[in-house]
Design an enzyme around this catalytic site. Structure first.
Site, PDB file in Angstrom:
ATOM      1  N   HIS A 123       0.965  -1.319   0.012  1.00  0.00           N
ATOM      2  CA  HIS A 123      -0.081  -0.109   0.190  1.00  0.00           C
ATOM      3  C   HIS A 123       1.012   1.662  -0.087  1.00  0.00           C
ATOM      4  O   HIS A 123       2.140   0.907   0.209  1.00  0.00           O
ATOM      5  CB  HIS A 123      -0.756  -0.556   0.809  1.00  0.00           C
ATOM      6  CG  HIS A 123      -1.645   0.862   1.713  1.00  0.00           C
ATOM      7  ND1 HIS A 123      -1.794   2.273   1.486  1.00  0.00           N
ATOM      8  CD2 HIS A 123      -3.510   0.985   1.054  1.00  0.00           C
ATOM      9  CE1 HIS A 123      -2.780   2.644   2.037  1.00  0.00           C
ATOM     10  NE2 HIS A 123      -3.611   2.186   1.418  1.00  0.00           N
ATOM     11  N   CYS A 125      -4.696   2.729  -3.409  1.00  0.00           N
ATOM     12  CA  CYS A 125      -3.689   2.962  -2.979  1.00  0.00           C
ATOM     13  C   CYS A 125      -2.699   2.141  -3.583  1.00  0.00           C
ATOM     14  O   CYS A 125      -1.821   1.817  -2.457  1.00  0.00           O
ATOM     15  CB  CYS A 125      -3.794   3.597  -1.465  1.00  0.00           C
ATOM     16  SG  CYS A 125      -4.397   4.706  -1.343  1.00  0.00           S
ATOM     17  N   GLN A 128      -5.125  -4.701   6.833  1.00  0.00           N
ATOM     18  CA  GLN A 128      -6.679  -5.959   6.880  1.00  0.00           C
ATOM     19  C   GLN A 128      -6.081  -7.554   6.715  1.00  0.00           C
ATOM     20  O   GLN A 128      -7.120  -7.963   6.755  1.00  0.00           O
ATOM     21  CB  GLN A 128      -6.137  -5.858   5.313  1.00  0.00           C
ATOM     22  CG  GLN A 128      -5.855  -4.785   3.695  1.00  0.00           C
ATOM     23  CD  GLN A 128      -7.795  -4.055   3.619  1.00  0.00           C
ATOM     24  OE1 GLN A 128      -8.662  -5.084   4.474  1.00  0.00           O
ATOM     25  NE2 GLN A 128      -7.234  -2.876   3.230  1.00  0.00           N
ATOM     26  N   ASP A 157       2.206  -4.289   8.003  1.00  0.00           N
ATOM     27  CA  ASP A 157       1.292  -3.680   7.548  1.00  0.00           C
ATOM     28  C   ASP A 157      -0.009  -4.767   7.919  1.00  0.00           C
ATOM     29  O   ASP A 157      -0.512  -5.339   6.636  1.00  0.00           O
ATOM     30  CB  ASP A 157       1.516  -2.637   6.326  1.00  0.00           C
ATOM     31  CG  ASP A 157      -0.292  -2.491   5.715  1.00  0.00           C
ATOM     32  OD1 ASP A 157      -0.676  -2.788   7.154  1.00  0.00           O
ATOM     33  OD2 ASP A 157       0.235  -1.464   5.037  1.00  0.00           O
ATOM     34  N   LYS A 162     -11.309   0.029  10.724  1.00  0.00           N
ATOM     35  CA  LYS A 162     -11.731  -1.095   9.101  1.00  0.00           C
ATOM     36  C   LYS A 162     -12.173  -2.222  10.596  1.00  0.00           C
ATOM     37  O   LYS A 162     -11.764  -3.507   9.308  1.00  0.00           O
ATOM     38  CB  LYS A 162     -10.108  -1.622   9.033  1.00  0.00           C
ATOM     39  CG  LYS A 162      -9.756  -0.204   8.001  1.00  0.00           C
ATOM     40  CD  LYS A 162      -8.458  -0.998   7.352  1.00  0.00           C
ATOM     41  CE  LYS A 162      -7.599  -0.079   6.694  1.00  0.00           C
ATOM     42  NZ  LYS A 162      -8.105   0.618   5.350  1.00  0.00           N
TER      43      LYS A 162
HETATM   44  N1  PLP Z   1      -1.969  -0.475   4.170  1.00  0.00           N
HETATM   45  C1  PLP Z   1      -3.449  -1.360   4.383  1.00  0.00           C
HETATM   46  C2  PLP Z   1      -3.024  -2.635   3.612  1.00  0.00           C
HETATM   47  C3  PLP Z   1      -4.112  -0.718   3.697  1.00  0.00           C
HETATM   48  O1  PLP Z   1      -5.368  -1.317   2.628  1.00  0.00           O
HETATM   49  C4  PLP Z   1      -4.437   0.254   4.378  1.00  0.00           C
HETATM   50  C5  PLP Z   1      -5.641   1.719   3.943  1.00  0.00           C
HETATM   51  O2  PLP Z   1      -6.690   0.943   3.055  1.00  0.00           O
HETATM   52  C6  PLP Z   1      -3.481   1.460   4.531  1.00  0.00           C
HETATM   53  C7  PLP Z   1      -2.794   0.333   5.004  1.00  0.00           C
HETATM   54  C8  PLP Z   1      -3.906   2.280   5.041  1.00  0.00           C
HETATM   55  O3  PLP Z   1      -4.514   2.345   5.773  1.00  0.00           O
HETATM   56  P1  PLP Z   1      -5.255   4.008   7.094  1.00  0.00           P
HETATM   57  O4  PLP Z   1      -5.776   4.963   5.574  1.00  0.00           O
HETATM   58  O5  PLP Z   1      -6.566   3.593   8.205  1.00  0.00           O
HETATM   59  O6  PLP Z   1      -3.867   4.732   7.287  1.00  0.00           O
END
Ligand code: PLP
Length: 417
Positions: free
Chosen positions: A130, A373, A210, A207, A233
């Site tokens: 991401h 993203c 998800q 990370d 989430k």
């Molecule tokens: N990493 C992953 C795999 C995500 O799906 C997301 C959000 O869509 C993020 C990071 C970023 O999350 P946040 O916007 O809550 O910081």
């Protein structure tokens, strides 16, 4: 994949916990909410935390000896313990509350990366990162002269572990990998990557944005040094996220933000830092949000993470099998029968993902369209955008049927153009 111990969810009952799910949209159309990977909905008992807090014990934490401040401080501190326990960390000292996953990654990239990386070092990411991780490490690497390497993905959307073994070497200082891809649904072998990283004395950051909402995560079992996730989430509120870090590493690292709360002793010349985790929580923190985050963990545990995982897996399998009925629909990531999370990214040959999501929206179906993203991953897949349906504990097969019908309608509409 669903685990053997899981029990079916009473989805009709669970839906009653989420008032928003019974609203209509547009022309009095029932809402079908399939954008959970972006943000999940919030159950009453998590929403109620805000009313309880602001009506009952709203006060700044750690700054007063009056009753309200003490109550707020205790609740806020216990929330750290609860969220830590939810992911298998050793209590509050290993759980920092941040704004979200993005800030958790930035915290480590700035506090550790800027100080520790230099020319000759490398940071190893995956092609399915991401932007929260990819852009952050890319920028820190630019500022420190370190190199960024990307572990390839295979044709079926998994990590090429052979390539990982080639890339991770004695100059690697950090391996940062998404636990579950927010586009492919792939579940990455984080423990294997942790082993590889540690064999070369590198750290590993996963990370978990998800992963934590959808399956039981134990940071100790995974063997990670850092792990990030977001409350919004996982039935929690927006504005708060978690960063797990191994205590010894967090003790060694420099702070990320400076100011009140994070200090122990300050003179005009020097300052020393507070205990963990407060050393990394400068200024007035996210008090109500943090307490609500812990409530979301209680809510999910009451349902059972294994049950949630099994439910989502069934929904993802059903969606994949419904999409497989159509020659003009392409889905991405591991296929039927494989371990994957409850989200399905797809494209329809004749309709751009943005048009598709706009048309299905007319049918009350909320999905996401775009690059989610992950622009480099979409380049790698040879597409500019995809549509993504993502499921959670309150979704049903009927809602997937509603999505497929709406996709049908989009196909027909574009056939007439
Ligand atoms: N990493 C992953 C795999 C995500 O799906 C997301 C959000 O869509 C993020 C990071 C970023 O999350 P946040 O916007 O809550 O910081």
């Amino acid at each position: 994949m669903g685990t053997q111990e899981s029990a079916p969810l009473d989805v009709a009952r669970l839906r009653e916990d989420f008032p928003i799910l019974s609203r209509t949209v547009g022309d009095d159309t029932p809402l079908v909410y399939l954008d959970n990977a972006a943000t999940s909905q919030t159950p009453n008992r998590v929403i109620d935390i805000f009313g309880d807090y602001y009506r009952g014990y709203n006060a700044n934490v750690h700054r007063g000896i009056h009753y309200l401040s003490q109550e707020a401080s205790i609740a806020y501190e216990q929330a750290h313990d609860r969220v830590a326990e939810f992911v298998g960390a050793d209590g509050r000292e290993e759980m920092i509350f941040t704004k979200n996953t993005t800030e958790s990654i930035n915290l480590v990239a700035y506090a550790w990366g800027l100080n520790e990386l230099s020319e000759g070092d490398n940071v190893v990411l995956t092609e399915m990162e991401h932007h929260a991780s990819l852009v952050t490490w890319q920028q820190i690497a630019k500022r420190t002269g370190a190199e960024v390497r990307y572990i390839r993905i295979t044709e079926d959307g998994k990590l090429d572990m052979e390539h990982a073994r080639e890339l991770i070497d004695d100059d690697t200082q950090m391996v940062s990998a998404v636990h579950i891809s927010n586009v492919l649904g792939t579940v990455n072998p984080i423990s294997d990557l942790a082993q590889l990283a540690h064999d070369h004395d590198a750290y590993i950051f996963a990370d978990g944005a998800q992963a934590v909402p959808n399956r039981r995560v134990d940071v100790k079992d995974l063997g990670v040094d850092f792990y990030a996730f977001s409350a919004h989430k996982m039935c929690g509120p927006t504005g708060v996220g978690g960063l797990y870090g191994k205590k010894a590493i967090l003790e060694d690292m420099e702070p990320f933000l400076y100011g009140g709360e994070m200090i122990r002793k300050v003179t005009y010349e020097e300052s020393t830092w507070n205990d963990l985790p407060w050393k990394y929580e400068a200024g007035t923190p996210l008090i109500a949000e943090g307490i609500a985050f812990a409530e979301a963990c209680d809510y999910l545990d009451d349902i059972g993470m294994d049950n949630i995982q099994a439910h989502e897996h069934q929904l993802a399998e059903y969606a994949l099998s419904r999409f497989a009925e159509f020659d003009d629909v392409t889905t991405y990531g591991p296929g039927l029968g494989e371990d994957r999370s409850g989200l399905v990214a797809f494209t329809l040959d004749s309709v751009h993902a943005h048009d598709l999501s706009s048309i299905v929206n007319d049918y009350g179906v909320a999905i996401r369209a775009g690059d989610h993203c992950t622009q480099p991953l979409h380049d790698r897949l040879g597409i500019s955008a995809s549509a993504r349906a993502s499921f959670y504990l309150y979704n049903t097969r009927e809602e997937i049927d509603a999505l497929v019908d709406a996709v049908d309608a989009a196909r027909e509409l574009f056939a007439d153009i």
